[in-house]
Write a protein that holds these residues in place. Structure first.
Motif, PDB file in Angstrom:
ATOM      1  N   HIS A   1       0.786  -1.055   0.137  1.00  0.00           N
ATOM      2  CA  HIS A   1      -0.178   0.006  -0.066  1.00  0.00           C
ATOM      3  C   HIS A   1       0.917   1.160  -0.040  1.00  0.00           C
ATOM      4  O   HIS A   1       0.643   2.136  -0.757  1.00  0.00           O
ATOM      5  CB  HIS A   1      -0.906   0.086   1.153  1.00  0.00           C
ATOM      6  CG  HIS A   1      -1.989  -0.915   0.831  1.00  0.00           C
ATOM      7  ND1 HIS A   1      -3.556  -0.442   0.804  1.00  0.00           N
ATOM      8  CD2 HIS A   1      -2.284  -2.159   1.132  1.00  0.00           C
ATOM      9  CE1 HIS A   1      -4.349  -1.430   0.576  1.00  0.00           C
ATOM     10  NE2 HIS A   1      -3.634  -2.639   0.642  1.00  0.00           N
TER      11      HIS A   1
ATOM     12  N   SER B   1       0.772   3.646  -3.303  1.00  0.00           N
ATOM     13  CA  SER B   1       0.178   5.177  -2.854  1.00  0.00           C
ATOM     14  C   SER B   1       1.267   6.249  -3.585  1.00  0.00           C
ATOM     15  O   SER B   1       0.421   7.275  -3.769  1.00  0.00           O
ATOM     16  CB  SER B   1      -0.144   5.229  -1.365  1.00  0.00           C
ATOM     17  OG  SER B   1       1.061   5.517  -0.919  1.00  0.00           O
TER      18      SER B   1
ATOM     19  N   THR C   1      -9.660  -3.090  -1.635  1.00  0.00           N
ATOM     20  CA  THR C   1      -8.444  -3.371  -2.565  1.00  0.00           C
ATOM     21  C   THR C   1      -8.518  -4.710  -2.681  1.00  0.00           C
ATOM     22  O   THR C   1      -7.593  -5.756  -2.430  1.00  0.00           O
ATOM     23  CB  THR C   1      -7.148  -2.983  -1.775  1.00  0.00           C
ATOM     24  OG1 THR C   1      -7.183  -3.576  -0.517  1.00  0.00           O
ATOM     25  CG2 THR C   1      -7.140  -1.391  -1.653  1.00  0.00           C
TER      26      THR C   1
ATOM     27  N   TYR D   1      -5.277   2.827  -6.344  1.00  0.00           N
ATOM     28  CA  TYR D   1      -5.275   3.823  -5.610  1.00  0.00           C
ATOM     29  C   TYR D   1      -5.539   5.390  -6.389  1.00  0.00           C
ATOM     30  O   TYR D   1      -5.918   6.403  -6.307  1.00  0.00           O
ATOM     31  CB  TYR D   1      -3.901   4.129  -5.028  1.00  0.00           C
ATOM     32  CG  TYR D   1      -3.801   3.790  -3.559  1.00  0.00           C
ATOM     33  CD1 TYR D   1      -3.865   4.465  -2.612  1.00  0.00           C
ATOM     34  CD2 TYR D   1      -3.774   2.390  -3.334  1.00  0.00           C
ATOM     35  CE1 TYR D   1      -3.608   4.004  -1.378  1.00  0.00           C
ATOM     36  CE2 TYR D   1      -3.625   2.001  -1.999  1.00  0.00           C
ATOM     37  CZ  TYR D   1      -3.551   2.639  -0.931  1.00  0.00           C
ATOM     38  OH  TYR D   1      -3.566   2.353   0.544  1.00  0.00           O
TER      39      TYR D   1
ATOM     40  N   TYR E   1      -0.711  10.945  -3.845  1.00  0.00           N
ATOM     41  CA  TYR E   1      -0.974  10.661  -2.120  1.00  0.00           C
ATOM     42  C   TYR E   1       0.272  11.193  -1.415  1.00  0.00           C
ATOM     43  O   TYR E   1       1.679  10.945  -1.824  1.00  0.00           O
ATOM     44  CB  TYR E   1      -1.479   9.479  -1.658  1.00  0.00           C
ATOM     45  CG  TYR E   1      -2.717   8.835  -2.102  1.00  0.00           C
ATOM     46  CD1 TYR E   1      -3.714   8.994  -1.687  1.00  0.00           C
ATOM     47  CD2 TYR E   1      -2.592   8.278  -3.409  1.00  0.00           C
ATOM     48  CE1 TYR E   1      -5.115   8.463  -2.180  1.00  0.00           C
ATOM     49  CE2 TYR E   1      -3.925   7.616  -4.046  1.00  0.00           C
ATOM     50  CZ  TYR E   1      -4.957   7.962  -3.438  1.00  0.00           C
ATOM     51  OH  TYR E   1      -6.219   7.392  -3.686  1.00  0.00           O
TER      52      TYR E   1
END
Length: 378
Positions: free
Chosen positions: A22, A26, A136, A331, A32
């Motif tokens: 993750h 991201s 996810t 994402y 992000y």
């Protein structure tokens, strides 16, 4: 490009595979910035891990409740906008619920909850919040899975009549034959994992892939589980017959004790005109089969692919992309939705996929416990 979204993370600390996946995903498309977190329940370890990944310590919190409360005290321009929930299964529901109730967008690991009842309650909270919720199911992010979906939607296979999905792993072999070891693994603990291990962890991915690629819904299932030991209460192997219509039938096979297997997710969809086959361990190749023509091979990055597939491709043709890229595509889709930009409904799994997944998991457990009978999904 719009300013990066302020991302919070709960769970995924230490050597967690999900955590690494993750965090890297991201960052891939520059959408992000990780600004706040509770990585582990132990605060000392939590702070130590934050230092390891070079994250500012002033917004690394002692626990989840403090995390939410402290973030809510910050000006809206500074607090997190979206939070990734990467904790063990039993924490997904209470954490996602509190985040939604406080107006945050949520990116959540699967299974979304540990019961269908919880999933429906979360669905209602999501409707009330009006924020974005992304689940996810990572494999939907692969360009060739997206290509399969779009070609099936366009009629490339004709009328679908057979589906076959399998997800084989062997890692539970290392713990299941030792009572002390297996009781120490949270995925084999119903208090933490929920009512299912194998179907709840990996079988639900195969289920999701069937519905994602075909556009059809599983209507009913019949399951048969294997536990290997009487005192083991969690399924670690199972076979599920599925009906997606009166003349659309197939099977989902999942195992955590398939000796020597690593991450063997495969899917095959058969129609009256052609068929598709795809393997997660060789994700750049989508095979199209026919009774009358040579087998065709589709690969990422070529102009012949769909808009959805090409949008999820970051490199020129011939350059392998993998699971980090697949998660990054989810994402990216979530970021577009959060910003109110136009996006394709296939860019990320939603709350509905989470509810469907829990419906599937509970139905498989019910079918097995009732003596391997057919059970309808809602």
């Amino acid at each position: 490009m719009p300013k990066k979204l302020r991302l919070g993370i709960v769970g995924g600390g230490g050597d967690s595979l999900i955590g690494i996946l993750h965090r890297v995903a991201s960052q891939i498309n520059d959408n992000y910035e990780i600004v706040a977190a509770v990585f582990t329940p132990d605060f000392e370890n939590n702070m130590g891990f934050a230092q390891e990944i070079d994250m500012p310590l002033n917004r690394v919190y002692r626990d989840f409740d403090i995390f939410v409360n402290e973030e809510m005290q910050l000006p809206e321009s500074e607090r997190i906008e979206v939070c990734a929930v990467l904790t063990p299964n039993f924490l997904h529901f209470p954490m996602a619920l509190k985040l939604l109730e406080n107006g945050f967008h949520v990116i959540c690991e699967k299974p979304m909850t540990t019961s269908l009842q919880e999933a429906k309650a979360l669905q209602e909270a999501h409707k009330e919040a009006g924020t974005v919720f992304a689940l996810t199911h990572t494999y939907t992010g692969y360009p060739m899975v997206r290509q399969m979906r779009e070609m099936i939607k366009a009629g490339a296979l004709g009328k679908i009549h057979k589906v076959d999905a399998a997800y084989y792993q062997g890692w539970v072999n290392t713990v299941i034959h030792h009572e002390a070891k297996r009781t120490a693994v949270w995925r084999l603990d119903p208090e933490k994992a929920g009512i299912s291990s194998c179907m709840g962890d990996i079988g639900v991915h195969a289920f999701n892939m069937l519905e994602y690629t075909t556009g059809l819904k599983v209507e009913s299932i019949l399951s048969d589980f294997n536990y290997l030991y009487k005192e083991n209460t969690m399924d670690i192997d199972g076979t599920v017959l599925v009906r997606m219509g009166e003349y659309v039938k197939g099977v989902i096979r999942a195992s955590q004790v398939a000796t020597g297997e690593e991450n063997g997710l495969t899917i095959a969809i058969y129609g009256d005109k052609a068929a598709f086959k795809w393997e997660q361990e060789n994700p750049n190749f989508l095979y199209m089969l026919s009774d009358t023509e040579p087998t065709q091979v589709y690969k990422p990055g070529h102009a012949y692919n769909s808009v959805l597939s090409l949008d999820g491709t970051k490199l020129p043709a011939g350059h392998p992309e993998g699971i980090f890229d697949a998660m990054a595509n989810i994402y990216k889709g979530a970021a577009r939705a959060i910003r109110g930009q136009i996006y394709n409904e296939g860019e990320f799994p939603t709350m509905l996929d989470g509810v469907r997944g829990m419906n599937f998991i509970e139905a498989t457990v019910e079918s097995h416990k009732k003596g391997n009978v057919w059970v309808n999904l809602e």
